[in-house]
Design an enzyme around this catalytic site. Structure first.
Site, PDB file in Angstrom:
ATOM      1  N   TYR A 146      59.260 -17.339  -9.681  1.00  0.00           N
ATOM      2  CA  TYR A 146      59.499 -15.809  -8.949  1.00  0.00           C
ATOM      3  C   TYR A 146      59.016 -15.614  -8.097  1.00  0.00           C
ATOM      4  O   TYR A 146      58.978 -14.190  -7.341  1.00  0.00           O
ATOM      5  CB  TYR A 146      59.866 -15.217 -10.459  1.00  0.00           C
ATOM      6  N   LYS A 169      51.452 -14.111  -6.764  1.00  0.00           N
ATOM      7  CA  LYS A 169      52.391 -15.574  -6.549  1.00  0.00           C
ATOM      8  C   LYS A 169      52.928 -16.398  -5.447  1.00  0.00           C
ATOM      9  O   LYS A 169      53.040 -16.942  -4.632  1.00  0.00           O
ATOM     10  CB  LYS A 169      53.513 -15.985  -7.165  1.00  0.00           C
TER      11      LYS A 169
HETATM   12  C1  HXC Z   1      49.917  -2.733 -20.134  1.00  0.00           C
HETATM   13  C2  HXC Z   1      48.281  -3.862 -19.730  1.00  0.00           C
HETATM   14  C3  HXC Z   1      48.599  -5.196 -20.701  1.00  0.00           C
HETATM   15  C4  HXC Z   1      49.624  -4.894 -21.383  1.00  0.00           C
HETATM   16  C5  HXC Z   1      46.345  -5.390 -20.094  1.00  0.00           C
HETATM   17  N1  HXC Z   1      46.731  -4.465 -19.685  1.00  0.00           N
HETATM   18  N2  HXC Z   1      47.006  -5.824 -21.463  1.00  0.00           N
HETATM   19  N3  HXC Z   1      49.126  -3.337 -19.471  1.00  0.00           N
HETATM   20  N4  HXC Z   1      50.758  -4.263 -20.940  1.00  0.00           N
HETATM   21  N5  HXC Z   1      50.101  -6.339 -21.797  1.00  0.00           N
HETATM   22  C6  HXC Z   1      45.661  -3.497 -18.175  1.00  0.00           C
HETATM   23  C7  HXC Z   1      44.575  -2.536 -19.627  1.00  0.00           C
HETATM   24  O1  HXC Z   1      45.403  -1.690 -20.413  1.00  0.00           O
HETATM   25  C8  HXC Z   1      43.848  -2.577 -18.032  1.00  0.00           C
HETATM   26  O2  HXC Z   1      44.254  -2.036 -17.674  1.00  0.00           O
HETATM   27  C9  HXC Z   1      44.414  -3.588 -17.353  1.00  0.00           C
HETATM   28  O3  HXC Z   1      45.381  -4.581 -17.409  1.00  0.00           O
HETATM   29  C10 HXC Z   1      42.887  -4.462 -17.430  1.00  0.00           C
HETATM   30  O4  HXC Z   1      42.932  -5.106 -18.671  1.00  0.00           O
HETATM   31  P1  HXC Z   1      41.558  -5.916 -19.591  1.00  0.00           P
HETATM   32  O5  HXC Z   1      41.974  -5.932 -20.722  1.00  0.00           O
HETATM   33  O6  HXC Z   1      40.363  -5.392 -19.141  1.00  0.00           O
HETATM   34  O7  HXC Z   1      41.132  -7.036 -18.683  1.00  0.00           O
HETATM   35  P2  HXC Z   1      40.839  -8.497 -18.127  1.00  0.00           P
HETATM   36  O8  HXC Z   1      39.545  -8.170 -19.780  1.00  0.00           O
HETATM   37  O9  HXC Z   1      40.321  -8.449 -16.769  1.00  0.00           O
HETATM   38  O10 HXC Z   1      41.614  -9.288 -19.021  1.00  0.00           O
HETATM   39  C11 HXC Z   1      43.097  -9.745 -18.081  1.00  0.00           C
HETATM   40  C12 HXC Z   1      44.039 -10.015 -18.747  1.00  0.00           C
HETATM   41  C13 HXC Z   1      44.480 -10.880 -19.727  1.00  0.00           C
HETATM   42  C14 HXC Z   1      45.267 -10.652 -17.410  1.00  0.00           C
HETATM   43  C15 HXC Z   1      44.642  -8.274 -18.216  1.00  0.00           C
HETATM   44  O11 HXC Z   1      45.943 -10.761 -19.892  1.00  0.00           O
HETATM   45  C16 HXC Z   1      44.118 -12.119 -19.779  1.00  0.00           C
HETATM   46  O12 HXC Z   1      42.745 -12.236 -19.013  1.00  0.00           O
HETATM   47  N6  HXC Z   1      44.588 -12.619 -19.388  1.00  0.00           N
HETATM   48  C17 HXC Z   1      44.176 -14.334 -18.726  1.00  0.00           C
HETATM   49  C18 HXC Z   1      45.514 -15.681 -19.868  1.00  0.00           C
HETATM   50  C19 HXC Z   1      47.403 -15.613 -19.069  1.00  0.00           C
HETATM   51  O13 HXC Z   1      47.250 -13.973 -18.252  1.00  0.00           O
HETATM   52  N7  HXC Z   1      47.956 -16.098 -18.981  1.00  0.00           N
HETATM   53  C20 HXC Z   1      48.803 -15.973 -19.353  1.00  0.00           C
HETATM   54  C21 HXC Z   1      49.404 -17.320 -17.898  1.00  0.00           C
HETATM   55  S1  HXC Z   1      51.101 -17.424 -17.521  1.00  0.00           S
HETATM   56  P3  HXC Z   1      43.545   0.247 -18.078  1.00  0.00           P
HETATM   57  O14 HXC Z   1      44.628   1.069 -16.962  1.00  0.00           O
HETATM   58  O15 HXC Z   1      43.739   0.279 -19.737  1.00  0.00           O
HETATM   59  O16 HXC Z   1      42.355   0.089 -17.094  1.00  0.00           O
HETATM   60  C22 HXC Z   1      51.530 -17.000 -16.295  1.00  0.00           C
HETATM   61  C23 HXC Z   1      53.840 -17.446 -16.218  1.00  0.00           C
HETATM   62  C24 HXC Z   1      54.285 -17.235 -14.989  1.00  0.00           C
HETATM   63  O17 HXC Z   1      51.494 -16.690 -15.386  1.00  0.00           O
HETATM   64  C25 HXC Z   1      55.733 -17.344 -15.215  1.00  0.00           C
HETATM   65  C26 HXC Z   1      55.757 -17.383 -16.813  1.00  0.00           C
HETATM   66  C27 HXC Z   1      57.721 -18.175 -17.006  1.00  0.00           C
HETATM   67  P1  NAP Z   2      46.903 -20.012 -19.936  1.00  0.00           P
HETATM   68  O1  NAP Z   2      46.785 -20.835 -21.174  1.00  0.00           O
HETATM   69  O2  NAP Z   2      46.924 -18.557 -20.141  1.00  0.00           O
HETATM   70  O3  NAP Z   2      46.307 -20.803 -19.096  1.00  0.00           O
HETATM   71  C1  NAP Z   2      44.909 -19.718 -18.086  1.00  0.00           C
HETATM   72  C2  NAP Z   2      43.848 -20.190 -18.077  1.00  0.00           C
HETATM   73  O4  NAP Z   2      43.660 -19.469 -16.794  1.00  0.00           O
HETATM   74  C3  NAP Z   2      42.790 -19.932 -19.184  1.00  0.00           C
HETATM   75  O5  NAP Z   2      42.464 -21.129 -19.239  1.00  0.00           O
HETATM   76  C4  NAP Z   2      42.256 -18.879 -19.025  1.00  0.00           C
HETATM   77  O6  NAP Z   2      40.615 -19.661 -18.873  1.00  0.00           O
HETATM   78  C5  NAP Z   2      42.069 -18.914 -17.032  1.00  0.00           C
HETATM   79  N1  NAP Z   2      41.663 -17.290 -16.874  1.00  0.00           N
HETATM   80  C6  NAP Z   2      42.442 -16.357 -16.710  1.00  0.00           C
HETATM   81  N2  NAP Z   2      41.830 -15.643 -15.816  1.00  0.00           N
HETATM   82  C7  NAP Z   2      40.532 -16.211 -15.451  1.00  0.00           C
HETATM   83  C8  NAP Z   2      39.711 -15.588 -15.099  1.00  0.00           C
HETATM   84  N3  NAP Z   2      39.726 -14.247 -14.914  1.00  0.00           N
HETATM   85  N4  NAP Z   2      38.811 -16.331 -14.252  1.00  0.00           N
HETATM   86  C9  NAP Z   2      38.682 -17.515 -14.732  1.00  0.00           C
HETATM   87  N5  NAP Z   2      39.766 -18.495 -15.004  1.00  0.00           N
HETATM   88  C10 NAP Z   2      40.506 -17.345 -15.591  1.00  0.00           C
HETATM   89  O7  NAP Z   2      48.418 -20.187 -19.179  1.00  0.00           O
HETATM   90  P2  NAP Z   2      49.093 -20.861 -18.879  1.00  0.00           P
HETATM   91  O8  NAP Z   2      50.503 -21.731 -18.740  1.00  0.00           O
HETATM   92  O9  NAP Z   2      48.966 -22.333 -18.546  1.00  0.00           O
HETATM   93  O10 NAP Z   2      49.245 -21.071 -16.768  1.00  0.00           O
HETATM   94  C11 NAP Z   2      48.594 -21.547 -15.691  1.00  0.00           C
HETATM   95  C12 NAP Z   2      49.355 -21.696 -14.915  1.00  0.00           C
HETATM   96  O11 NAP Z   2      50.406 -22.063 -14.956  1.00  0.00           O
HETATM   97  C13 NAP Z   2      49.283 -20.240 -14.544  1.00  0.00           C
HETATM   98  O12 NAP Z   2      48.983 -20.750 -12.905  1.00  0.00           O
HETATM   99  C14 NAP Z   2      49.928 -19.566 -14.603  1.00  0.00           C
HETATM  100  O13 NAP Z   2      50.791 -18.669 -13.679  1.00  0.00           O
HETATM  101  C15 NAP Z   2      51.275 -20.615 -14.532  1.00  0.00           C
HETATM  102  N6  NAP Z   2      52.708 -20.138 -14.660  1.00  0.00           N
HETATM  103  C16 NAP Z   2      52.856 -20.864 -16.362  1.00  0.00           C
HETATM  104  C17 NAP Z   2      53.903 -21.059 -17.035  1.00  0.00           C
HETATM  105  C18 NAP Z   2      54.043 -21.201 -17.843  1.00  0.00           C
HETATM  106  O14 NAP Z   2      55.077 -21.177 -18.503  1.00  0.00           O
HETATM  107  N7  NAP Z   2      53.614 -21.163 -18.848  1.00  0.00           N
HETATM  108  C19 NAP Z   2      55.414 -21.245 -16.064  1.00  0.00           C
HETATM  109  C20 NAP Z   2      55.157 -20.582 -14.384  1.00  0.00           C
HETATM  110  C21 NAP Z   2      53.290 -20.746 -14.189  1.00  0.00           C
HETATM  111  P3  NAP Z   2      39.549 -18.131 -19.725  1.00  0.00           P
HETATM  112  O15 NAP Z   2      40.705 -17.289 -20.673  1.00  0.00           O
HETATM  113  O16 NAP Z   2      38.387 -19.284 -20.352  1.00  0.00           O
HETATM  114  O17 NAP Z   2      39.040 -17.251 -18.404  1.00  0.00           O
END
Ligand code: HXC
Ligand code: NAP
Length: 262
Positions: free
Chosen positions: A144, A159
């Site tokens: 995307y 991205k």
């Molecule tokens: C709306 C949300 C939310 C949600 C968090 N926020 N989750 N808002 N819906 N589900 C808001 C919070 O309310 C807050 O805003 C702000 O985001 C920051 O939230 P924190 O929890 O303090 O942030 P933080 O601890 O820094 O965590 C970051 C995070 C969290 C991105 C929100 O989800 C995270 O740590 N994710 C890491 C792993 C991850 O997301 N993996 C997926 C990658 S997959 P306010 O205004 O309330 O203060 C991927 C796939 C792509 O990328 C393609 C798929 C096909």
């Molecule tokens: P995931 O398991 O959630 O991996 C994300 C990793 O990022 C976690 O290991 C997390 O580790 C680390 N991370 C998140 N926030 C961080 C921070 N602030 N500092 C340092 N590390 C951080 O998800 P995933 O699906 O494997 O995703 C990996 C990559 O693939 C991402 O770039 C995602 O956008 C991409 N992607 C995934 C998909 C899918 O369908 N899975 C599709 C397209 C692209 P900690 O929590 O320990 O920090």
């Protein structure tokens, strides 16, 4: 896919390498002879991953949004290993939210991790690669970045920024013998993505219908592609963005729209 020892003598860093796609890439590179340093926030996950990866793996605890910590990571790995051969910018944050409900903090959290974090690591490690005569960088993006996708305006924007960074640095750093590529996986079941993006069977089935091959990718498929792009077998590939998504991107953003709605 690649011959054993393809990465023998090479050392690199994988952000977010303790889980999901990052872990899959780390496992494949270690199998091919690399030394890897996985880096993210949760020490418990990192420790467990290193146990599984074995003696050629180590970890570093940091938040990718902290530029100073990225600098410390690069300095530590270089001082331990002499040089850094590859970097995988894989760490990401994401959640599904209608754009009109996304707060400024929510926007900043995702942009901070994905776009800023990728730059902080690329800058700290890229400068060292320049000094040592070259390297290979792989940025994990998503299909995307081109199409956009409803519900993830923060992630799609970040991205797309990383895609522009990939192309820019591929040209700017080619003279330093640094290749910079991106890989865009389609949906893959992982710790982070599954619960946030495809939390139930109905949504998952909706997404599956947007994929011509009608299935998600396996970690092995994605890790093999990453290993190729990082390896010397791709020595003439730079500025490329390898889409590995079962053909999903051909449906465009509205496919996502329908998957989220139905
Ligand atoms: C709306 C949300 C939310 C949600 C968090 N926020 N989750 N808002 N819906 N589900 C808001 C919070 O309310 C807050 O805003 C702000 O985001 C920051 O939230 P924190 O929890 O303090 O942030 P933080 O601890 O820094 O965590 C970051 C995070 C969290 C991105 C929100 O989800 C995270 O740590 N994710 C890491 C792993 C991850 O997301 N993996 C997926 C990658 S997959 P306010 O205004 O309330 O203060 C991927 C796939 C792509 O990328 C393609 C798929 C096909
Ligand atoms: P995931 O398991 O959630 O991996 C994300 C990793 O990022 C976690 O290991 C997390 O580790 C680390 N991370 C998140 N926030 C961080 C921070 N602030 N500092 C340092 N590390 C951080 O998800 P995933 O699906 O494997 O995703 C990996 C990559 O693939 C991402 O770039 C995602 O956008 C991409 N992607 C995934 C998909 C899918 O369908 N899975 C599709 C397209 C692209 P900690 O929590 O320990 O920090």
């Amino acid at each position: 896919m690649l011959p054993e020892k393809t990465f023998e003598g090479r050392t690199g860093i994988i952000t977010g390498g303790a889980t999901g796609i990052g872990f899959g890439i780390a496992r494949e590179l270690v199998r091919l002879g690399a030394r890897v340093v996985i880096a993210s926030r949760k020490e418990e996950n990192l420790k467990q991953a290193v146990e599984e990866l074995g003696e050629r793996a180590s970890y570093f605890v940091f938040d990718v949004r902290d530029a100073e910590a990225a600098e410390q990571l690069a300095a530590k790995v270089e001082s331990n290993s002499g040089r850094i051969d590859f970097l995988v910018n894989n760490a990401a944050g994401n959640f599904v939210v209608p754009a009109e409900q996304l707060s400024v903090n929510g926007w900043n959290a995702v942009i901070g991790i994905v776009l800023n974090g990728t730059f902080y690591c690329t800058s700290a490690i890229g400068r060292r690669m320049i000094a040592k005569g070259g390297g290979s960088i792989l940025n994990i993006i998503a299909n995307y970045a081109w199409t956009g996708a409803p519900g993830v305006v923060h992630s799609a924007s970040a991205k797309a920024g990383v895609l522009a960074m990939t192309r820019t640095l591929a040209v700017e750093w080619a003279r330093h013998n640094i290749r910079v590529n991106a890989m865009a996986p389609g949906p893959v079941h992982t710790e982070g993505a599954s619960k946030r993006l495809f939390p139930d069977e109905k949504i998952e089935e909706g997404i599956r219908r947007t994929i011509p091959l009608r299935r998600f990718a396996s970690l092995e498929e994605v890790a093999n592609a990453a290993a190729y792009l990082l390896s010397d077998y791709a020595s003439y590939v730079t500025g490329e963005s390898f889409v590995i998504d079962g053909g999903q991107w051909l449906g465009g953003a509205d496919y996502w729209n329908r998957a989220m709605r139905e």
